[in-house]
Design an enzyme around this catalytic site. Structure first.
Site, PDB file in Angstrom:
ATOM      1  N   ASP A  18       0.865  -1.181   0.000  1.00 20.02           N
ATOM      2  CA  ASP A  18       0.000   0.000   0.000  1.00 20.02           C
ATOM      3  C   ASP A  18       0.901   1.230   0.000  1.00 20.02           C
ATOM      4  OD1 ASP A  18       0.903   0.216   2.612  1.00 20.02           O
ATOM      5  OD2 ASP A  18      -1.088   0.179   3.536  1.00 20.02           O
ATOM      6  N   CYS A  30       3.016  -3.366   4.019  1.00 21.58           N
ATOM      7  CA  CYS A  30       2.185  -2.232   4.418  1.00 21.58           C
ATOM      8  C   CYS A  30       2.851  -1.578   5.625  1.00 21.58           C
ATOM      9  CB  CYS A  30       0.733  -2.639   4.670  1.00 21.58           C
ATOM     10  SG  CYS A  30       0.433  -3.697   6.103  1.00 21.58           S
ATOM     11  N   GLY A  31       2.141  -0.741   6.338  1.00 30.98           N
ATOM     12  CA  GLY A  31       2.776  -0.012   7.445  1.00 30.98           C
ATOM     13  C   GLY A  31       3.290  -0.932   8.530  1.00 30.98           C
ATOM     14  N   THR A  32       2.421  -1.797   9.002  1.00 32.72           N
ATOM     15  CA  THR A  32       2.829  -2.769  10.027  1.00 32.72           C
ATOM     16  C   THR A  32       3.161  -4.136   9.439  1.00 32.72           C
ATOM     17  OG1 THR A  32       0.541  -3.462  10.288  1.00 32.72           O
ATOM     18  CG2 THR A  32       1.333  -1.734  11.789  1.00 32.72           C
ATOM     19  N   GLY A  38      -1.944  -5.922   8.197  1.00 34.72           N
ATOM     20  CA  GLY A  38      -3.136  -5.935   7.337  1.00 34.72           C
ATOM     21  C   GLY A  38      -2.894  -6.691   6.041  1.00 34.72           C
ATOM     22  N   HIS A  89      10.221 -23.567   8.525  1.00 37.01           N
ATOM     23  CA  HIS A  89       9.153 -24.253   9.252  1.00 37.01           C
ATOM     24  C   HIS A  89       7.792 -24.128   8.576  1.00 37.01           C
ATOM     25  CE1 HIS A  89      11.144 -24.611  13.483  1.00 37.01           C
ATOM     26  NE2 HIS A  89      12.045 -24.705  12.518  1.00 37.01           N
ATOM     27  N   HIS A 126       8.018 -30.931   9.390  1.00 37.56           N
ATOM     28  CA  HIS A 126       7.353 -29.743   8.855  1.00 37.56           C
ATOM     29  C   HIS A 126       6.345 -30.088   7.765  1.00 37.56           C
ATOM     30  CE1 HIS A 126      10.162 -27.571  11.238  1.00 37.56           C
ATOM     31  NE2 HIS A 126      11.202 -27.976  10.529  1.00 37.56           N
TER      32      HIS A 126
END
Ligand code: RB5
Length: 150
Positions: free
Chosen positions: A8, A66-68, A71, A99, A134
Site C-alpha cells: 500500500d 504495508c505499514g505494520t 493488514g 518451518h 514440517h
C-alpha cells in the site's frame, strides 16, 4: 526466481527498495503496485494481488508490504494456497521459510528499517523449506484451506 511484490502507500518506499535489491540479485520481479507513496490505497487489494499472483503461478513467491505488515498479511492469507508470514528480521524470515514454507513474505515498513528488510528478504530466499516434521504441518495448512472453501 520470479517474485511478485505489492504494497500500500505506507509500504511504497520499502517496495521500491526491495525491487532494487531483487533485480540487483538477478531475480525477475512483478510489481503489482501501489503506484506511489502519497495516494492512500487499501492494503487488502494489494495483499490479495500478491497472493493471487503466487497461487496462479505468475510468480514463484511474493513479498507484501504495508505499514505494520499486519493488514497485508491477513489479506494475503485469505487467498487459498497462500502461506504469508509477517517477519521482522533475519531469524523470523528464515524460520518462516524453514518451518512454515512461507510463499509470501510480509514486511512492516513503519516497523523495521530498509537494511533489516533487505536482509530478511535475502534470508528468506536463501533458505530451503524444511522437510521431516514440517511437511505434515504444511499438509494440515493445505487441508485447512480446503475445508474453508467447501
Ligand atoms: C495504513 O495507514 C496502514 O493502516 C496500513 O499500512 C497497515 O499498517 C495495515 O495493517
Amino acid at each position: 526466481m520470479k517474485i511478485a511484490v505489492g504494497s500500500d502507500h505506507a509500504g511504497y518506499d520499502m517496495k521500491a527498495a526491495i525491487l532494487e535489491v531483487l533485480t540487483g540479485a538477478g531475480h525477475e520481479v512483478l510489481d503489482l503496485g501501489s503506484a506511489d507513496a502519497t495516494t492512500s490505497v487499501d492494503y487488502p487489494d494489494f495483499g490479495e494481488a500478491v497472493g493471487r499472483a503466487v497461487v496462479d503461478g505468475r510468480a514463484d513467491a511474493g513479498i507484501a508490504i504495508c505499514g505494520t505488515g499486519i493488514g497485508i498479511s491477513i489479506a494475503a492469507n485469505k487467498v487459498p494456497g497462500v502461506r504469508a508470514a509477517l517477519v521482522h528480521d533475519v531469524t523470523t524470515a528464515r524460520l518462516a521459510r524453514e518451518h512454515n514454507h512461507a510463499n509470501v513474505l510480509c514486511l512492516g515498513a513503519r516497523m523495521i528499517g530498509l537494511t533489516v528488510a533487505a536482509d530478511a528478504v535475502a534470508a528468506w530466499l536463501d533458505t530451503a523449506p524444511g522437510e521431516g516434521r514440517h511437511l505434515g504441518r504444511i499438509e494440515k495448512l493445505r487441508a485447512l484451506d480446503e475445508r474453508a472453501h467447501h
